[in-house]
Design an enzyme around this catalytic site. Structure first.
Site, mmCIF file in Angstrom:
data_model
loop_
_atom_site.group_PDB
_atom_site.id
_atom_site.type_symbol
_atom_site.label_atom_id
_atom_site.label_comp_id
_atom_site.label_asym_id
_atom_site.label_seq_id
_atom_site.Cartn_x
_atom_site.Cartn_y
_atom_site.Cartn_z
ATOM 1 N N HIS A 34 44.256 72.507 -4.377
ATOM 2 C CA HIS A 34 44.632 71.260 -4.717
ATOM 3 C C HIS A 34 45.304 71.652 -5.912
ATOM 4 O O HIS A 34 44.985 71.620 -7.016
ATOM 5 C CB HIS A 34 43.269 70.389 -5.323
ATOM 6 C CG HIS A 34 42.441 69.726 -4.103
ATOM 7 N ND1 HIS A 34 42.942 68.726 -3.364
ATOM 8 C CD2 HIS A 34 41.426 70.487 -3.636
ATOM 9 C CE1 HIS A 34 41.969 68.564 -2.565
ATOM 10 N NE2 HIS A 34 41.044 69.452 -2.560
ATOM 11 N N CYS A 36 45.102 70.811 1.101
ATOM 12 C CA CYS A 36 43.700 71.108 1.520
ATOM 13 C C CYS A 36 43.538 70.548 2.978
ATOM 14 O O CYS A 36 43.998 71.250 3.790
ATOM 15 C CB CYS A 36 42.805 70.352 0.329
ATOM 16 S SG CYS A 36 41.069 70.815 0.590
ATOM 17 N N GLU A 95 47.201 69.394 -7.416
ATOM 18 C CA GLU A 95 47.061 68.487 -8.448
ATOM 19 C C GLU A 95 45.701 68.461 -9.318
ATOM 20 O O GLU A 95 45.628 67.696 -10.520
ATOM 21 C CB GLU A 95 46.905 66.777 -7.682
ATOM 22 C CG GLU A 95 45.600 66.706 -6.893
ATOM 23 C CD GLU A 95 45.307 67.203 -5.820
ATOM 24 O OE1 GLU A 95 44.310 66.978 -5.289
ATOM 25 O OE2 GLU A 95 46.144 68.046 -5.326
#
Length: 201
Positions: A177, A76, A179
């Protein structure tokens, strides 16, 4: 051991938990000088992030480790910081590890928040096993403009076609992102961990 760069910005714990989920060991730290691989997360404004990197001593460390061939993954805002400069707020110089600049995403509605399909334009160790395209969770108002088109791995579309994944040798990054991007995001982190492990084996 993957070092998650800690400069006070970015969801470091989420990245740490996602890495653990794919079987990779990591540590959140402001000292990456001995790291075998580095993840540079980031949430917030580019100028503030660069000030924090400078204050923490991470700016110099990141540039040195990238130049030494250590695998680096920007996430990001962490992706944007790898480039030469950004026009966000008052503007700021970046790490300059990748050639190019960061400017506002050309879209009538900002920020861009949500799932977006990313199409891959070339093969990359980072996107192995993800096919020709995959959807990832994005949150951003600015976009990277690489100076070298060969650095681009994947693009998305939101108002304009924007660069979402880059890779140059040992330095790679994602605008989204991983994750927070379910199975495909975890696969990307697993790919990075495997790449890092292979280089130190």
């Amino acid at each position: 051991m993957i070092a998650i760069a800690d400069y006070g910005m970015g969801n470091r714990r989420s990245v740490e938990k996602a890495l653990a989920h794919v079987g990779a060991e990591s540590v959140i730290t402001a000292d990456v000088r001995d790291a075998s691989a580095i993840i540079l997360p980031g949430v917030g404004a580019f100028p503030e992030a660069m000030r924090n990197l400078e204050r923490s001593g991470l700016r110099e460390q990141l540039v040195e480790r990238a130049a030494a061939g250590v695998p680096v993954l920007g996430i990001c805002l962490g992706m944007q910081l790898l480039f030469e400069s950004s026009s966000e707020h008052e503007g700021a110089e970046g790490l300059g590890i990748l050639p190019g600049v960061v400017t506002k995403l050309e879209s009538p509605r900002l920020p861009h928040i949500g799932w977006n399909l990313v199409s891959f334009s070339r093969a990359s160790a980072l996107t192995e096993g993800l096919g020709e395209a995959a959807a990832f969770y994005h949150v951003h108002s600015f976009a990277c403009r690489p100076a070298d088109a060969s650095d681009v791995v994947g693009t998305g579309e939101y108002g304009e076609r924007f660069v979402s994944v880059v890779e140059r040798d040992n330095v790679m990054a994602a605008q989204f992102h991983p994750e927070k991007s379910s199975t495909d995001g975890l696969q990307m982190l697993k790919n990075f961990a495997a790449l890092a492990a292979a280089l130190v084996a």
